[in-house]
Design a protein around this motif. Structure first.
Motif, PDB file in Angstrom:
ATOM      1  N   GLY A  84      43.090  42.559  35.803  1.00  0.00           N
ATOM      2  CA  GLY A  84      42.431  41.807  36.865  1.00  0.00           C
ATOM      3  C   GLY A  84      42.085  42.691  38.048  1.00  0.00           C
ATOM      4  N   ASP A  85      40.976  42.381  38.717  1.00  0.00           N
ATOM      5  CA  ASP A  85      40.557  43.226  39.845  1.00  0.00           C
ATOM      6  C   ASP A  85      41.440  43.042  41.078  1.00  0.00           C
ATOM      7  N   LEU A  86      42.286  42.010  41.094  1.00  0.00           N
ATOM      8  CA  LEU A  86      43.237  41.803  42.178  1.00  0.00           C
ATOM      9  C   LEU A  86      44.678  42.040  41.720  1.00  0.00           C
ATOM     10  N   SER A  87      44.827  42.646  40.578  1.00  0.00           N
ATOM     11  CA  SER A  87      46.171  42.849  40.028  1.00  0.00           C
ATOM     12  C   SER A  87      46.895  43.975  40.749  1.00  0.00           C
ATOM     13  N   HIS A  88      48.201  43.882  40.762  1.00  0.00           N
ATOM     14  CA  HIS A  88      49.030  44.906  41.399  1.00  0.00           C
ATOM     15  C   HIS A  88      48.858  46.245  40.686  1.00  0.00           C
ATOM     16  N   VAL A  89      48.767  46.216  39.370  1.00  0.00           N
ATOM     17  CA  VAL A  89      48.671  47.467  38.613  1.00  0.00           C
ATOM     18  C   VAL A  89      47.381  48.211  38.939  1.00  0.00           C
ATOM     19  N   PHE A  90      46.356  47.478  39.361  1.00  0.00           N
ATOM     20  CA  PHE A  90      45.089  48.109  39.733  1.00  0.00           C
ATOM     21  C   PHE A  90      45.055  48.501  41.206  1.00  0.00           C
ATOM     22  N   LEU A  91      45.538  47.626  42.077  1.00  0.00           N
ATOM     23  CA  LEU A  91      45.397  47.851  43.510  1.00  0.00           C
ATOM     24  C   LEU A  91      46.491  48.704  44.129  1.00  0.00           C
ATOM     25  N   TYR A  92      47.726  48.551  43.654  1.00  0.00           N
ATOM     26  CA  TYR A  92      48.863  49.048  44.427  1.00  0.00           C
ATOM     27  C   TYR A  92      49.823  49.945  43.647  1.00  0.00           C
ATOM     28  N   GLU A  93      49.350  50.578  42.594  1.00  0.00           N
ATOM     29  CA  GLU A  93      50.227  51.487  41.851  1.00  0.00           C
ATOM     30  C   GLU A  93      49.620  52.883  41.752  1.00  0.00           C
TER      31      GLU A  93
END
Length: 380
Positions: A84-93
């Motif tokens: 997902g474009d708002l997923s933690h794995v994409f945004l904050y890792e």
């Protein structure tokens, strides 16, 4: 007198319980790299059993758990994971999938409820074209943090699994991983077991240091083969710990004593949401129907006001509010800490140590500060 501080920035600021500290102090330990720490072994086995999986692996963080899952499921060069474009794995890792695992993350637009379009997913799955990467993994976050603690519907999870299991979907089997940092919250909200939620997922990463109040650690669960590969890669990432049963002991207490109480966090979150809603502010609002777990998004509707400014005001105590009675029972001011970045909302998150008294203090502070803004801007 010092002000009362209500810290709702995140459930990561939760504190170990008294029982956790006691169990940590007396934990039986060994060298976990040799597989000889009995407390870690117990936590791994117990967590795996609760989730209906074959094995578990204790890791220092949820970020490492997610990265290990990506590395195992996307073990070939030139692979891609859909997230997902708002997923933690994409945004904050920190893009670890790319610069550590060599895996391309492709994004699907997250809907407000934390899901994404299965039709879009189907279109985005790569086929046997040597110009393209190989779709090897789909990641779901549950509950969904940036979507406001949304609980992913079981029907969506079932449809997603059925889609990926259809013959001819993709040029290779596509694995399912759940970033289940707060999956116990999802189970509490739905009234079902985590095993049911994760039934069709090949792996799940579960965080113990958020709402479960443990100081450190996550557990990654999956098949014996998957965990064996993840254990090997954990060593390469520097996650091979030694006498870490001291940490795992807190995780065992979390499963026994904190998980059954998560519903209380949800109830208290709803109380704060109701209080804001009843103000009927033209400037700061909540959507009651979307408050599902322990995360509340407070929407800033006034363009002249940023979430960061709102957060800064909540963390200040002005003389006038003391005179008005915006205090604790001892007459001290109230500092409310909320999370606010470059978002159109401020976020508050509840956890085990936020009791009814702190909820009332938070409501008192929010009511006063929102009232100040409404006096300045009585209408949009």
């Amino acid at each position: 007198m010092s002000p009362s501080i209500v810290d709702l920035r995140s459930d990561t600021v939760s504190q170990p319980t008294a029982e956790m500290r006691a169990r940590m102090a007396t934990a039986i330990v060994g060298d976990d790299v040799y597989g000889e720490d009995p407390t870690i072994n117990e936590l791994e086995a117990k967590t795996a059993a609760i989730f209906g999986k074959e094995a578990g692996l204790f890791v220092p963080s949820g970020t490492m758990g997610n990265l290990l899952a990506i590395m195992v499921h996307c073990h070939k060069r030139g692979t891609e994971a859909l997230v997902g474009d708002l997923s933690h794995v994409f945004l904050y890792e920190q893009g670890g999938a790319s610069h550590l695992a060599g895996v391309q993350l492709a994004t699907l637009k997250n809907e407000p409820d934390g899901t994404f379009s299965l039709a879009e997913l189907r279109r985005r799955i790569r086929h046997d074209d040597y110009h393209e990467p190989i779709t090897s993994l789909v990641v779901v976050e549950n509950t969904h943090n940036i979507c406001g603690g949304k609980v992913i519907p079981l029907a969506f999870l079932d449809e997603l699994a059925n889609l990926l299991r259809q013959p001819g979907v993709g040029c290779a089997p596509i694995a399912l991983h759940m970033d289940g940092a707060r999956v116990f919250n999802a189970a509490a909200a739905l009234g079902v077991s985590v095993a049911r939620i994760c039934r069709d997922f090949d792996s799940v990463s579960i965080c113990f240091s958020k709402g479960l109040s443990a100081p450190v650690g996550s557990v990654l669960v999956g098949s014996q083969r998957f965990i064996s590969q993840a254990r090997r890669l954990r060593k390469a990432l520097g996650g091979g710990m030694r006498q870490a049963g001291i940490l795992a002991a807190a995780g065992l207490v979390a499963l026994e004593e904190v998980v059954p109480l998560l519903g209380k966090d949800h109830e208290r979150t709803k109380r704060i949401a109701n209080a804001i809603h009843h103000l009927q502010s033209p400037n700061i609002t909540v959507d009651l129907d979307t408050v599902q777990s322990n995360i509340l998004l407070i929407e800033i509707k006034r363009s002249e006001l940023t979430a960061s400014e709102f957060g800064e005001r909540l963390a200040q105590v002005e003389h006038q509010e003391l005179e008005t009675g915006v205090t604790d029972k001892d007459g001290s001011g109230i500092i409310l800490k909320a999370s606010a970045r470059d978002w159109a909302f401020a976020r508050v998150v509840l956890y085990h140590q936020v009791d009814d008294e702190q909820v009332e203090l938070a409501i008192k502070k929010l009511t006063y500060v929102i009232g100040q803004y409404d006096q300045r801007w009585p209408r949009l």
